[in-house]
Design an enzyme around this catalytic site. Structure first.
Site, PDB file in Angstrom:
ATOM      1  N   GLY A   1      -5.593 -10.894  -5.750  1.00  0.00           N
ATOM      2  CA  GLY A   1      -4.644  -9.969  -5.420  1.00  0.00           C
ATOM      3  C   GLY A   1      -3.246 -10.266  -6.188  1.00  0.00           C
ATOM      4  O   GLY A   1      -2.129  -9.816  -5.835  1.00  0.00           O
ATOM      5  N   LEU A   2      -3.378 -10.991  -7.179  1.00  0.00           N
ATOM      6  CA  LEU A   2      -2.651 -11.271  -8.251  1.00  0.00           C
ATOM      7  C   LEU A   2      -2.572 -10.281  -9.594  1.00  0.00           C
ATOM      8  O   LEU A   2      -1.908 -10.453 -10.569  1.00  0.00           O
ATOM      9  CB  LEU A   2      -2.355 -12.602  -8.724  1.00  0.00           C
ATOM     10  CG  LEU A   2      -2.350 -13.644  -7.457  1.00  0.00           C
ATOM     11  CD1 LEU A   2      -2.339 -15.074  -8.007  1.00  0.00           C
ATOM     12  CD2 LEU A   2      -1.100 -13.508  -6.765  1.00  0.00           C
TER      13      LEU A   2
ATOM     14  N   GLY B   1      -9.358 -11.880  -8.825  1.00  0.00           N
ATOM     15  CA  GLY B   1      -9.936 -11.175  -7.406  1.00  0.00           C
ATOM     16  C   GLY B   1      -8.783 -11.699  -6.472  1.00  0.00           C
ATOM     17  O   GLY B   1      -9.326 -11.671  -5.030  1.00  0.00           O
TER      18      GLY B   1
ATOM     19  N   ASP C   1       0.653  -1.814 -10.248  1.00  0.00           N
ATOM     20  CA  ASP C   1       0.307  -3.000 -11.053  1.00  0.00           C
ATOM     21  C   ASP C   1       0.605  -3.004 -12.590  1.00  0.00           C
ATOM     22  O   ASP C   1       1.223  -3.878 -13.173  1.00  0.00           O
ATOM     23  CB  ASP C   1      -1.264  -3.369 -10.794  1.00  0.00           C
ATOM     24  CG  ASP C   1      -1.423  -3.691  -9.373  1.00  0.00           C
ATOM     25  OD1 ASP C   1      -0.455  -3.980  -8.542  1.00  0.00           O
ATOM     26  OD2 ASP C   1      -2.469  -3.721  -8.987  1.00  0.00           O
TER      27      ASP C   1
ATOM     28  N   SER D   1      -4.971  -9.344 -11.713  1.00  0.00           N
ATOM     29  CA  SER D   1      -5.684 -10.092 -12.906  1.00  0.00           C
ATOM     30  C   SER D   1      -6.190  -8.706 -13.639  1.00  0.00           C
ATOM     31  O   SER D   1      -6.168  -8.769 -15.079  1.00  0.00           O
ATOM     32  CB  SER D   1      -6.802 -10.933 -12.523  1.00  0.00           C
ATOM     33  OG  SER D   1      -7.830 -10.193 -11.592  1.00  0.00           O
ATOM     34  N   SER D   2      -6.624  -7.678 -13.159  1.00  0.00           N
ATOM     35  CA  SER D   2      -6.903  -6.408 -13.557  1.00  0.00           C
ATOM     36  C   SER D   2      -5.722  -5.636 -14.775  1.00  0.00           C
ATOM     37  O   SER D   2      -6.025  -5.346 -15.716  1.00  0.00           O
ATOM     38  CB  SER D   2      -7.752  -5.651 -12.745  1.00  0.00           C
ATOM     39  OG  SER D   2      -6.920  -5.132 -11.922  1.00  0.00           O
TER      40      SER D   2
ATOM     41  N   HIS E   1       0.721  -1.306   0.022  1.00  0.00           N
ATOM     42  CA  HIS E   1      -0.064  -0.304   0.162  1.00  0.00           C
ATOM     43  C   HIS E   1       0.833   1.298  -0.058  1.00  0.00           C
ATOM     44  O   HIS E   1       0.562   2.283   0.342  1.00  0.00           O
ATOM     45  CB  HIS E   1      -1.056   0.047   1.160  1.00  0.00           C
ATOM     46  CG  HIS E   1      -2.070  -0.950   0.829  1.00  0.00           C
ATOM     47  ND1 HIS E   1      -3.102  -0.550   0.247  1.00  0.00           N
ATOM     48  CD2 HIS E   1      -2.178  -2.411   1.221  1.00  0.00           C
ATOM     49  CE1 HIS E   1      -4.080  -1.837   0.318  1.00  0.00           C
ATOM     50  NE2 HIS E   1      -3.534  -2.689   0.734  1.00  0.00           N
TER      51      HIS E   1
HETATM   52  C1  GLA Z   1      -3.747  -3.347  -5.075  1.00  0.00           C
HETATM   53  C2  GLA Z   1      -3.814  -1.784  -6.049  1.00  0.00           C
HETATM   54  C3  GLA Z   1      -2.039  -1.658  -6.200  1.00  0.00           C
HETATM   55  C4  GLA Z   1      -1.599  -1.356  -4.526  1.00  0.00           C
HETATM   56  C5  GLA Z   1      -1.812  -2.831  -3.970  1.00  0.00           C
HETATM   57  C6  GLA Z   1      -1.507  -2.573  -2.282  1.00  0.00           C
HETATM   58  O1  GLA Z   1      -3.227  -4.420  -5.697  1.00  0.00           O
HETATM   59  O2  GLA Z   1      -4.132  -2.309  -7.191  1.00  0.00           O
HETATM   60  O3  GLA Z   1      -2.175  -0.526  -6.877  1.00  0.00           O
HETATM   61  O4  GLA Z   1      -2.114  -0.413  -3.823  1.00  0.00           O
HETATM   62  O5  GLA Z   1      -3.186  -2.906  -3.831  1.00  0.00           O
HETATM   63  O6  GLA Z   1       0.025  -2.498  -2.400  1.00  0.00           O
END
Ligand code: GLA
Length: 408
Positions: free
Chosen positions: A145-146, A143, A193, A148-149, A49
């Protein structure tokens, strides 16, 4: 791609390209004239974050991601289909693209298509745009946390650039992906990302400074270290709202503290003494968020130093600290993630673990000594199953050289 649906039938890593083309044949018919593109997903090892607070991050791409099969049409229709969405086709008229989002998965590639259309106009290449059939799919859990978007957005930007022959630079594609998510899809995401996906290099961590957008690559010793992902299979439908709330709380902390430390351009710049002296001026939530962010910057620099001197255990120790801070101060963990990280801390050969991505479910990233993968997986699976009555999904991934066209 609904965020609350765990994928259990993702194709295996070995033959996903051929599999994707076979899916194409079922949806669109002959494979003649089809081009295939791939964009990886990413995990983030340190700098949690921090991207939207101007801090440094250390992501790396994994060899799982999005496949896009694309073919030009002779008319002006844009047809999107996805192997992850049962038999749904979404169609648009290239000359009358929607101006607002629909709330469906297709918002992501549509947002990119709008951005790439703007790039085409700016380059005087409008007439090169044609209708397209596009089949999305791949082997990246959605969805989780890898990212995908970002994978789908950067992949779409690459595929459109190549198919329409726009000649855009890689950074144009990364920025188009970022704008699509922020403006069309409406997520207040940071820059990490799309940069992590777009700039990926095998066997390297990206060191990205999100304040000035400079980056370099750090070597990851893949002979000695393996990177694993333990998926809780927990997906939170409200995660996007909770993420945007964290962004707002960090912004509030910055606004208050930068009045006290006027040289600070972002929360990353605020010194710990400033926070300690003026934290009473913050809401409780904003104070907690700042108490994560400011030390996380120091942890991320310390992890980089450890990596550069070959101290993998020192690097991993920072990951465990980061997880504790995400759990106690940033409030983005869930019991399933904590369980995996706690087991990892006691598993022989596991050097570090923390939740990756935004949190609220999803995955834990594991830094493991080569050779210990099976033992670490068994330990995590056993502890998790004992507590929750079901198994997590644990995989060890290779690195990835980044978005590209694939021969098939
Ligand atoms: C998500 C957001 C990223 C980043 C992380 C946390 O994946 O898309 O931009 O803020 O949370 O590190």
């Amino acid at each position: 791609m609904s965020p609350d649906r765990p994928e259990t039938n993702l194709p295996a890593v070995d033959q996903p390209a051929e599999l994707h083309i076979r899916e194409w044949e079922q949806v669109f018919g002959s494979r003649a004239g089809v081009r295939l593109f791939f964009a990886p997903g990413r995990i983030n090892l340190m700098g949690a974050h921090l991207d939207y607070n101007g801090g440094p991050v250390m992501p790396t791409a994994i060899d799982r991601g999005t496949f896009l099969a694309v073919r030009r049409r002779s008319d002006r229709r844009i047809v999107f289909a996805s192997t992850l969405e049962e038999a749904e086709r979404v169609e648009f008229d290239l000359d009358r693209l929607p101006e607002s989002r629909s709330g469906r998965w297709s918002d992501y590639p549509l947002g990119v298509l709008i951005e790439m259309s703007t790039i085409a106009s700016a380059r005087g290449r409008d007439e090169q745009r044609s209708g397209l059939d596009v089949l999305f799919g791949g082997n990246l859990p959605v969805g989780a946390g890898l990212s995908s978007s970002a994978s789908i957005c950067v992949g779409t930007a690459l595929a459109l650039d190549a198919t329409w022959e726009l000649g855009a630079e890689r950074m144009d594609l990364v920025e188009a992906a970022l704008r699509a998510e922020r403006h069309f899809v409406g997520v207040q995401c940071g820059i990490m990302d799309p940069y992590a996906v777009g700039l990926a290099r095998a066997n390297s961590l990206l060191w990205l400074d999100c304040k000035d957008r400079t980056w370099s690559f750090l070597p990851l010793d893949t002979h000695r270290l393996a990177i694993g992902v333990a998926d809780t299979l927990v997906r939170r439908e409200l995660a996007q709202g909770a993420f945007n709330e964290r962004v707002a709380q960090c912004r509030e902390a910055f606004e208050v503290l930068s009045r006290r430390q006027t040289d600070a351009l972002c929360l990353r710049d605020v010194r710990f003494e400033t926070l300690a002296t003026y934290q009473h001026e913050l809401s409780d939530a904003s104070a907690k968020r700042a108490h994560h962010v400011i030390p996380e910057v120091a942890r991320t620099f310390a992890a980089r130093d450890a990596l550069l001197r070959g101290d993998s255990a020192g690097f991993g120790a920072q990951m465990f600290r980061t997880h504790a801070s995400l759990r106690d101060l940033f409030d983005v963990s869930v019991p399933e993630l904590d369980n995996l990280v706690d087991s990892a801390a006691g598993a022989e050969g596991c050097l570090g673990a923390r939740l990756t991505g935004a949190g609220f479910g999803g995955c834990v990233v594991l830094l493991v000594q080569k050779g210990s993968e099976a033992g670490v997986s068994a330990r995590l699976a056993e502890d998790f199953t004992r507590r929750f009555g079901r198994a997590p999904r644990i995989d060890f991934y290779g690195g990835d050289p980044g978005p590209r066209e694939i021969d098939f």
